[in-house]
Design a protein around this motif. Structure first.
Motif, PDB file in Angstrom:
ATOM      1  N   PRO A 518       0.831  -1.308  -0.234  1.00  0.00           N
ATOM      2  CA  PRO A 518       0.097  -0.110  -0.406  1.00  0.00           C
ATOM      3  C   PRO A 518       0.970   1.246   0.559  1.00  0.00           C
ATOM      4  O   PRO A 518       2.022   1.108   0.589  1.00  0.00           O
ATOM      5  N   VAL A 519       0.632   2.271  -0.587  1.00  0.00           N
ATOM      6  CA  VAL A 519       0.871   3.578  -0.634  1.00  0.00           C
ATOM      7  C   VAL A 519       0.809   3.693   0.774  1.00  0.00           C
ATOM      8  O   VAL A 519       0.066   4.611   1.335  1.00  0.00           O
ATOM      9  N   SER A 520       2.374   4.126   1.276  1.00  0.00           N
ATOM     10  CA  SER A 520       2.126   4.875   2.310  1.00  0.00           C
ATOM     11  C   SER A 520       3.608   5.906   3.189  1.00  0.00           C
ATOM     12  O   SER A 520       4.553   5.755   2.179  1.00  0.00           O
ATOM     13  N   PRO A 521       2.958   7.041   3.550  1.00  0.00           N
ATOM     14  CA  PRO A 521       4.431   7.754   4.117  1.00  0.00           C
ATOM     15  C   PRO A 521       5.266   7.014   5.032  1.00  0.00           C
ATOM     16  O   PRO A 521       6.107   7.739   5.652  1.00  0.00           O
ATOM     17  N   GLU A 522       4.271   6.134   5.566  1.00  0.00           N
ATOM     18  CA  GLU A 522       4.670   5.784   6.816  1.00  0.00           C
ATOM     19  C   GLU A 522       5.771   6.607   7.769  1.00  0.00           C
ATOM     20  O   GLU A 522       6.295   6.881   8.252  1.00  0.00           O
ATOM     21  N   LEU A 523       4.630   7.311   8.087  1.00  0.00           N
ATOM     22  CA  LEU A 523       5.361   8.228   9.243  1.00  0.00           C
ATOM     23  C   LEU A 523       4.499   8.321  10.287  1.00  0.00           C
ATOM     24  O   LEU A 523       4.893   8.927  11.423  1.00  0.00           O
ATOM     25  N   LEU A 524       3.529   7.552  10.902  1.00  0.00           N
ATOM     26  CA  LEU A 524       2.947   7.399  11.842  1.00  0.00           C
ATOM     27  C   LEU A 524       3.249   5.547  12.439  1.00  0.00           C
ATOM     28  O   LEU A 524       3.493   5.170  11.540  1.00  0.00           O
ATOM     29  N   PRO A 525       3.175   5.911  13.773  1.00  0.00           N
ATOM     30  CA  PRO A 525       3.258   3.903  13.567  1.00  0.00           C
ATOM     31  C   PRO A 525       2.753   2.790  13.227  1.00  0.00           C
ATOM     32  O   PRO A 525       1.585   2.960  12.933  1.00  0.00           O
ATOM     33  N   GLN A 533      -0.721   4.354   7.174  1.00  0.00           N
ATOM     34  CA  GLN A 533      -1.464   5.794   7.379  1.00  0.00           C
ATOM     35  C   GLN A 533      -1.068   4.694   5.776  1.00  0.00           C
ATOM     36  O   GLN A 533      -0.391   5.042   5.463  1.00  0.00           O
ATOM     37  N   LYS A 534      -2.598   5.024   5.063  1.00  0.00           N
ATOM     38  CA  LYS A 534      -2.090   4.422   3.962  1.00  0.00           C
ATOM     39  C   LYS A 534      -2.698   5.890   3.288  1.00  0.00           C
ATOM     40  O   LYS A 534      -3.445   6.713   3.477  1.00  0.00           O
ATOM     41  N   THR A 535      -2.347   6.235   2.537  1.00  0.00           N
ATOM     42  CA  THR A 535      -2.705   7.302   1.511  1.00  0.00           C
ATOM     43  C   THR A 535      -3.739   7.392   0.924  1.00  0.00           C
ATOM     44  O   THR A 535      -4.828   8.475   0.925  1.00  0.00           O
ATOM     45  N   GLU A 536      -3.789   6.343  -0.389  1.00  0.00           N
ATOM     46  CA  GLU A 536      -5.744   6.727  -0.731  1.00  0.00           C
ATOM     47  C   GLU A 536      -6.520   6.395   0.755  1.00  0.00           C
ATOM     48  O   GLU A 536      -8.152   7.449  -0.187  1.00  0.00           O
ATOM     49  N   ASP A 537      -6.549   6.194   1.983  1.00  0.00           N
ATOM     50  CA  ASP A 537      -7.490   6.183   2.876  1.00  0.00           C
ATOM     51  C   ASP A 537      -7.853   8.083   2.386  1.00  0.00           C
ATOM     52  O   ASP A 537      -8.736   8.245   3.507  1.00  0.00           O
ATOM     53  N   LEU A 538      -6.476   9.262   2.838  1.00  0.00           N
ATOM     54  CA  LEU A 538      -6.260   9.970   3.405  1.00  0.00           C
ATOM     55  C   LEU A 538      -6.902  11.001   2.623  1.00  0.00           C
ATOM     56  O   LEU A 538      -7.552  12.160   2.256  1.00  0.00           O
ATOM     57  N   VAL A 539      -5.751  10.905   0.869  1.00  0.00           N
ATOM     58  CA  VAL A 539      -6.335  11.945  -0.072  1.00  0.00           C
ATOM     59  C   VAL A 539      -7.646  11.608  -0.957  1.00  0.00           C
ATOM     60  O   VAL A 539      -7.817  11.903  -1.992  1.00  0.00           O
TER      61      VAL A 539
END
Length: 640
Positions: A518-525, A533-539
């Motif tokens: 999954p696409v993620s910046p991996e900035l959350l534990p 933290q999955k980018t497409e869930d956020l944006v």
């Protein structure tokens, strides 16, 4: 007719040679059928009222008189129909015979456009019967009416002024200087061609290239209707090879030898937007006469294919060619920058995600072009609070497979010290918590580049730049951004292409797992060791955002039109509510985040859409999104 879409038809009736009465009935039946299907512009073949193959019968006074009468009957038939029809016939004027296209609408004959170029070679003998069309407009008596005739006529829709139609006939297109060039430069954005092109082996391919190429060169819609079954086969055969094209793309083509009517929708507003963008498309005023007609403005059902992945070629062959080409553009851009700056190394942060993987693959290709050792690629993995075993392992494996110089620098201690210095509670996982990590990573990369005499290679892609999904002066910054004009949907295919063609099983396995992550910046534990933290869930889904980006920037479409097209493109994948939700997100973020794009590092343009402030996108950082958001809110109200 709404939002610039006009449904058109190219029609070939099965005529009877020289039987104008039967042909009139057949033509009217086909017009009625096409109009019932919603076609607003209906194009029939050259000389179809009499048949193209009448030969010396064109010299018969009876034939010419009956052809005129047939035209009047066809015009009268259109009185209650909502369309404009172009039909071919022989017409006598001032003692000379002309091969003309007649435009009829709402019960009237609007005008005659005579053929310019008369073929008189091989199997063609048109100069035996017809005269070349006149330059200056004349008036022709037809029944109780006087109708204009000339090569410089355009037919303009009063209810949709953006629609202007020019006419040429068959051979006109095959010449070095087709009349459609002058039509387009004088405002015509739809060209109709009434044709009688006989069939020989391989001619269909060339014909499609001509029609498609002319529509691309003139930034126009092109409707080509050709003679078919019914014409005399004394010496040749006609295939009814009807074609509809728009800006270089064949929207629809008929099955040959079947007299098949083809339909599609031409996007007039798209064509006008393309012309506005191309400043070398210089318009002229050559004394054309614009003849008005009217059509009802109503919803046009879209039958043309709306590609949900406009950045990604549909066929495997085209996709592979595109991927290799883009990788070469990226690598050549980086090669030049490395040469110019005499860099000894390239420094890349490798996360185990798609973007950094692509950037590393491009850097390897650039180094190969320069004959440089891969060990001069400083591939740095920087585990932080959100790094998972999967992405870490993929990063390490990828670096080793490519023989780059592996470096590992944990950011945890440095970031915790930084949080202490600025009074940030590490338990508060807010934007400061996330961006502090991104900026620490960028600092590390920059300093390693200084230490090794190199430059930092940027990894961010076009989709992230459009949404502003980057930490300002964090991953937003680099010394050369190789992915800056590659959209996320295409990044995937580039990595997959590399996996399919690398010939290295270990590397292929790593790349395939990266693609599956999954696409993620991996900035959350992480949660239970997995990405939380999955980018497409956020944006929102990148395939939607790439679709929005293409149609907004490349074509200049308004939000309502993009929403309409997205509903067609993604039917069965996303519901209307989801499409509208993320479209709002796209516009809000696109306008709010321009300040990040205004100071991007250099990077190569690879496609028709880019956001470099030095190239394709000159946009103020303080532009208001109000009028775009209001249109989206209106759509929301309509849905309720």
């Amino acid at each position: 007719m709404k939002q610039g879409f006009v449904k058109v038809a190219a029609v070939t009736p099965k005529i009877v040679v020289a039987d104008t009465k039967e042909n009139t009935a057949l033509i009217c039946a086909e017009i009625k059928k096409a109009e019932k299907e919603g076609a607003k512009i209906i194009v029939l073949p050259e000389l179809c009222i009499t048949g193209y193959t009448c030969s010396d019968l064109f010299l018969q006074e009876k034939m010419l008189r009956e052809a005129r009468q047939s035209l009047l009957e066809i015009a009268a038939f259109t009185f209650a129909l909502d369309c404009i029809v172009f039909v071919g016939l022989p017409l006598e004027y001032n003692g000379k015979l002309y091969n003309v296209a007649a435009a009829v609408s709402n019960g009237k004959v609007l005008g005659f456009v005579p053929k310019t170029y008369l073929p008189n070679y091989n199997e063609f003998y048109e100069a035996r019967h017809f005269t070349r069309g006149m330059e200056e407009m004349v008036q022709v008596s037809l029944g109780e009416e006087v109708v204009p005739m000339g090569k410089k006529l355009l037919f303009t829709c009063q209810t949709m002024p953006e629609l202007k139609i020019g006419v040429e006939l068959c051979e006109d297109l095959w010449t070095p200087e087709p009349p459609s060039i002058r039509h387009a430069l004088n405002g015509a954005n739809v060209i109709v061609n009434l044709s009688a092109s006989d069939e020989t082996t391989g001619k269909d391919i060339y014909r499609e290239e001509l029609v498609g190429g002319q529509s691309a060169r003139l930034l126009c819609g092109y409707i080509y209707a050709s003679a078919g079954d019914g014409e005399s086969t004394q010496d040749v055969v006609y295939s009814a090879h009807n074609i509809i094209a728009e800006n270089g793309r064949i929207l629809k083509k008929a099955k040959r030898f079947a007299n098949e009517t083809v339909y599609s929708e031409i996007d007039v507003l798209r064509l006008n937007a393309e012309r506005r963008r191309m400043t070398t498309f210089e318009t002229r005023m050559d004394g054309y006469t614009e003849i008005p007609f009217a059509l009802k403005i109503e919803e046009t059902e879209l039958t043309r294919y709306i590609d949900p992945m406009p950045f990604v070629p549909g066929s495997k062959t085209d996709r592979e060619r595109r991927c290799d080409e883009i990788l070469s553009i990226q690598a050549m851009g980086l090669k030049k920058r490395l040469e110019h700056t005499h860099c000894k190394s390239a420094v890349i942060g490798i996360s185990g995600g798609l973007d950094s993987t692509l950037a590393l693959l491009v850097t390897v290709r650039a180094f190969d072009l320069l004959g440089m050792d891969h060990k001069n690629i400083k591939a740095v993995t920087m585990p932080g609070f959100g790094t998972t075993d999967r992405t870490y392992d993929n990063a390490v494996s990828l670096i080793k497979c490519l023989n780059a110089d592996f470096m590992e620098v944990s950011i945890r201690d440095a970031v915790n010290i930084h949080f202490r210095d600025i009074g940030q509670d590490p338990k508060v996982h807010d934007v400061t918590y996330e961006n502090g990590q991104a900026r620490e990573r960028t600092q590390i990369l920059m300093d390693i580049a200084n230490k090794t005499g190199g430059m930092v290679i940027g990894t961010g892609d076009l989709s992230e730049l459009a949404l502003g999904w980057a930490t300002y002066n964090g991953d937003h910054m680099s010394m050369y951004a190789v992915n800056a004009s590659v959209p996320k949907t295409l990044v995937r295919h580039l990595v997959r292409y590399y996996a399919d063609t690398c010939g290295d099983e270990a590397l292929e396995a790593v790349l395939l797992d990266v693609l599956d992550t999954p696409v993620s910046p991996e900035l959350l534990p992480p949660e239970d060791g997995k990405i939380s933290q999955k980018t497409e869930d956020l944006v929102g889904p990148y395939e939607l955002h790439d679709f929005y980006l293409y149609h907004m920037l490349r074509l200049g479409y308004a939000p309502a039109k993009i929403y309409r097209l997205a509903k067609v493109a993604f039917v069965g994948t996303y519901d209307d509510e989801t499409i509208l939700k993320w479209l709002k997100t796209f516009y809000r973020r696109f306008f709010a985040q321009q300040f990040k794009r205004s100071c991007l590092p250099d990077g190569p343009k690879v496609g028709s859409v880019a956001v470099s402030p030095r190239g394709d996108l000159r946009m103020p950082s303080d532009a208001s999104a109000r009028i775009w958001m209001e249109e989206l809110e209106a759509l929301n109200t309509e849905r309720r």
